[in-house]
Write a protein that holds these residues in place. Structure first.
Motif, short mmCIF file in Angstrom:
data_model
loop_
_atom_site.label_atom_id
_atom_site.label_comp_id
_atom_site.label_asym_id
_atom_site.label_seq_id
_atom_site.Cartn_x
_atom_site.Cartn_y
_atom_site.Cartn_z
N UNK A 19 0.80 -1.22 0.00
CA UNK A 19 0.00 0.00 0.00
C UNK A 19 0.84 1.27 0.00
N UNK A 20 2.15 1.11 0.02
CA UNK A 20 3.07 2.25 -0.01
C UNK A 20 4.09 2.00 -1.11
N UNK A 21 4.72 3.07 -1.57
CA UNK A 21 5.71 2.87 -2.62
C UNK A 21 6.58 4.08 -2.84
N UNK A 22 7.37 3.98 -3.89
CA UNK A 22 8.31 5.03 -4.25
C UNK A 22 7.80 5.77 -5.47
N UNK A 23 8.08 7.07 -5.49
CA UNK A 23 7.68 7.93 -6.59
C UNK A 23 8.95 8.57 -7.15
N UNK A 24 9.05 8.64 -8.48
CA UNK A 24 10.24 9.23 -9.07
C UNK A 24 10.26 10.75 -8.92
N UNK A 25 9.13 11.36 -8.54
CA UNK A 25 9.08 12.81 -8.33
C UNK A 25 9.33 13.17 -6.87
N UNK A 26 8.78 12.37 -5.96
CA UNK A 26 8.91 12.62 -4.51
C UNK A 26 9.84 11.53 -3.98
N UNK A 27 11.12 11.83 -3.93
CA UNK A 27 12.11 10.77 -3.68
C UNK A 27 12.53 10.58 -2.21
N UNK A 28 12.24 11.55 -1.35
CA UNK A 28 12.76 11.45 0.02
C UNK A 28 11.78 10.82 1.01
N UNK A 29 10.63 10.36 0.54
CA UNK A 29 9.68 9.70 1.43
C UNK A 29 8.80 8.75 0.60
N UNK A 30 8.10 7.86 1.29
CA UNK A 30 7.21 6.90 0.64
C UNK A 30 5.83 7.51 0.47
N UNK A 31 5.21 7.24 -0.68
CA UNK A 31 3.87 7.76 -0.93
C UNK A 31 2.83 6.66 -0.75
N UNK A 32 1.64 7.06 -0.33
CA UNK A 32 0.53 6.15 -0.14
C UNK A 32 -0.04 5.78 -1.52
N UNK A 33 -0.30 4.51 -1.73
CA UNK A 33 -0.87 4.06 -3.02
C UNK A 33 -2.19 4.75 -3.31
N UNK A 34 -2.92 5.17 -2.27
CA UNK A 34 -4.21 5.83 -2.43
C UNK A 34 -4.06 7.34 -2.61
N UNK A 35 -2.81 7.84 -2.59
CA UNK A 35 -2.56 9.27 -2.72
C UNK A 35 -2.62 9.76 -4.15
N UNK A 36 -2.36 11.06 -4.32
CA UNK A 36 -2.39 11.66 -5.64
C UNK A 36 -1.66 13.00 -5.60
N UNK A 37 -1.00 13.34 -6.71
CA UNK A 37 -0.38 14.67 -6.84
C UNK A 37 -0.57 15.16 -8.27
N UNK A 38 -0.18 16.40 -8.50
CA UNK A 38 -0.35 17.03 -9.80
C UNK A 38 0.52 16.46 -10.90
N UNK A 39 1.48 15.61 -10.56
CA UNK A 39 2.36 15.01 -11.58
C UNK A 39 1.87 13.66 -12.08
N UNK A 40 0.65 13.28 -11.67
CA UNK A 40 0.11 11.97 -12.03
C UNK A 40 0.16 11.73 -13.54
N UNK A 41 0.65 10.54 -13.92
CA UNK A 41 0.70 10.10 -15.32
C UNK A 41 0.11 8.70 -15.38
N UNK A 42 -0.86 8.52 -16.24
CA UNK A 42 -1.53 7.22 -16.35
C UNK A 42 -0.52 6.11 -16.57
N UNK A 43 -0.64 5.07 -15.76
CA UNK A 43 0.27 3.91 -15.85
C UNK A 43 0.09 3.24 -17.21
N UNK A 44 1.22 2.92 -17.81
CA UNK A 44 1.20 2.21 -19.09
C UNK A 44 0.69 0.80 -18.88
N UNK A 45 -0.07 0.31 -19.80
CA UNK A 45 -0.57 -1.06 -19.72
C UNK A 45 0.58 -2.04 -19.91
N UNK A 46 0.55 -3.12 -19.13
CA UNK A 46 1.59 -4.15 -19.26
C UNK A 46 1.34 -4.94 -20.54
N UNK A 47 2.42 -5.25 -21.22
CA UNK A 47 2.29 -6.00 -22.49
C UNK A 47 2.02 -7.45 -22.24
#
Length: 82
Positions: free
Chosen positions: A54-82
């Motif tokens: 439920x937590x993870x790493x963000x390439x924009x916010x690198x010094x802390x873990x972000x909540x999977x349920x969170x959101x920020x203005x840099x959101x980019x739709x996840x690419x579909x897995x092939x």
């Protein structure tokens, strides 16, 4: 990494909120009508943490873990897995 809060300077600059529905919709009108996948878990910049579900790493916010349920203005739709 510690959990991110919207008090973190980088997170604050990006408008990060630990719950997607709390994002400032005036500042980020693209989220006026939130879609189900518009959260950190649905973002291309997010990688789930193997040790903290439920937590993870963000390439924009690198010094802390972000909540999977969170959101920020840099959101980019996840690419579909092939």
């Amino acid at each position: 990494k510690p959990a991110c809060t919207d008090a973190d300077p980088v997170a604050k600059a990006l408008g990060y909120k630990p719950v997607a529905s709390q994002i400032d919709k005036k500042q980020f009108p693209q989220f006026k009508t939130l879609k189900k996948d518009q959260n950190c878990a649905g973002c291309n910049l997010y990688t789930e943490s193997p040790e903290a579900k439920g937590w993870g790493n963000c390439t924009m916010i690198t010094n802390c873990s972000v909540d999977a349920k969170g959101l920020c203005g840099s959101w980019q739709k996840r690419a579909k897995k092939a």
